[in-house]
Design an enzyme around this catalytic site. Structure first.
Site, PDB file in Angstrom:
ATOM      1  N   CYS A 221       0.809  -1.231   0.000  1.00  0.00           N
ATOM      2  CA  CYS A 221       0.000   0.000   0.000  1.00  0.00           C
ATOM      3  C   CYS A 221       0.832   1.266   0.000  1.00  0.00           C
ATOM      4  O   CYS A 221       0.323   2.350   0.317  1.00  0.00           O
ATOM      5  CB  CYS A 221      -0.934  -0.011   1.203  1.00  0.00           C
ATOM      6  SG  CYS A 221      -2.045  -1.427   1.223  1.00  0.00           S
ATOM      7  N   CYS A 246      -5.486   5.504   7.677  1.00  0.00           N
ATOM      8  CA  CYS A 246      -5.788   4.097   7.925  1.00  0.00           C
ATOM      9  C   CYS A 246      -6.725   3.929   9.100  1.00  0.00           C
ATOM     10  O   CYS A 246      -7.214   2.838   9.357  1.00  0.00           O
ATOM     11  CB  CYS A 246      -4.507   3.320   8.188  1.00  0.00           C
ATOM     12  SG  CYS A 246      -3.617   3.919   9.612  1.00  0.00           S
TER      13      CYS A 246
HETATM   14  S1  SF4 Z   1      -3.051  -3.169   6.874  1.00  0.00           S
HETATM   15 FE1  SF4 Z   1      -3.795  -1.509   5.558  1.00  0.00          FE
HETATM   16  S2  SF4 Z   1      -1.909  -0.581   4.817  1.00  0.00           S
HETATM   17 FE2  SF4 Z   1      -1.364  -2.642   5.587  1.00  0.00          FE
HETATM   18  S3  SF4 Z   1      -1.515  -4.092   3.840  1.00  0.00           S
HETATM   19 FE3  SF4 Z   1      -3.514  -4.057   4.831  1.00  0.00          FE
HETATM   20  S4  SF4 Z   1      -4.658  -2.489   3.698  1.00  0.00           S
HETATM   21 FE4  SF4 Z   1      -2.508  -2.139   3.261  1.00  0.00          FE
END
Ligand code: SF4
Length: 261
Positions: A221, A246
């Site tokens: 990401c 997030c």
């Molecule tokens: S926790 Fe959030 S930032 Fe990390 S891989 Fe999953 S979607 Fe992507």
């Protein structure tokens, strides 16, 4: 200090993030004194911990805690999806005898269940699935990291994004709902201030910063940004700008709700 090749360019030579960004503001000394005072205030509160994402701002704060000999443990959310460079930095941080570093990982069964149901790359298919992944890998471990704490320290800076433009240095707005004071000692710092501190104190940092990753998160990401792009442009780049948090720093009544904000 890292001596890592970068894609930056200074006079034709490849440049590190320090060479590119070490430009303190005129009030740097005042901001540094302010940050040190905020961290002493946090330590005095007791049961306070620092969230270290292994990005440069958080490495600066950890260094300030270490130098100030403050009784503040550091925690890292090891999501299981971090870059190898980030994991290597975590190992170096854990090896420091003068720091207390607690690592929180997602519950394995939740990760396996999510991947079985929705796939390894589910986050690219919808914001809901991306936030579901963040809930499992970040928000639930964050709740454990902050359980029974009275406060936490983050590296948020007002300059980083419009969403962070009003970040207070000491945020008491969630004391009643979550029992948590949030300290943002670098709220007033510029990028130049941060990198000046790194250069001045030889702070170990994530070599991804030398490859134009100003904001570092999970590997799937996060991408490098190009000249002129926003600081957060490399995070969840396939999504609309307004969705680019997030949940860790989004105010909501409960921690579990945060990931869906
Ligand atoms: S926790 Fe959030 S930032 Fe990390 S891989 Fe999953 S979607 Fe992507």
């Amino acid at each position: 200090m890292n001596a890592v090749a970068s894609i930056g360019s200074l006079g034709g030579a490849r440049a590190s993030a320090i060479e590119l960004y070490d430009k303190p503001s005129a009030s740097y000394a005042d901001k540094l004194a302010e940050a040190e005072a905020v961290l002493r205030q946090a330590a005095a509160l007791g049961d306070v911990t620092q969230a270290n994402s292994l990005g440069v701002e958080d490495m600066v704060i950890t260094d300030l805690i270490r130098r100030g000999k403050l009784d503040i443990p550091v925690f890292v959310l090891e999501t299981g999806a971090l870059h190898t460079e980030t994991l290597a930095l975590l190992e170096r941080l854990q090896a420091r005898p003068d720091l207390r570093v607690n690592v929180f990982r997602p519950r394995l069964e939740s990760v396996i269940h999510f991947i079985r149901n929705d796939g390894q790359d589910a986050m690219y298919r919808s914001i809901e699935l991306r936030k579901a992944c963040c809930e499992i890998r970040k928000m639930e471990p964050l709740a454990r990291a902050l359980a029974s704490k009275r406060g936490w320290i983050t590296g948020l800076r007002r300059e980083q994004s419009i969403a962070r433009a009003e970040v207070p240095i000491v945020d008491t707005s969630e004391v009643e709902t979550r029992g948590l004071t949030k300290f943002n000692p670098l709220a007033n710092w510029t990028q130049g201030d941060v990198w000046h501190y790194v250069a001045e104190h030889q702070v170990d940092y994530n070599p991804l910063h030398d490859q134009f990753y100003p904001s570092i998160g999970c590997a799937p990401c996060t991408r490098a940004i190009t000249l002129g792009e926003d600081f957060r442009a490399g995070r969840w780049w396939w999504e609309d700008q307004s969705a680019k948090e997030c949940g860790l720093h989004v105010k909501q009544p409960t921690i579990s709700d945060e990931a869906t904000a």
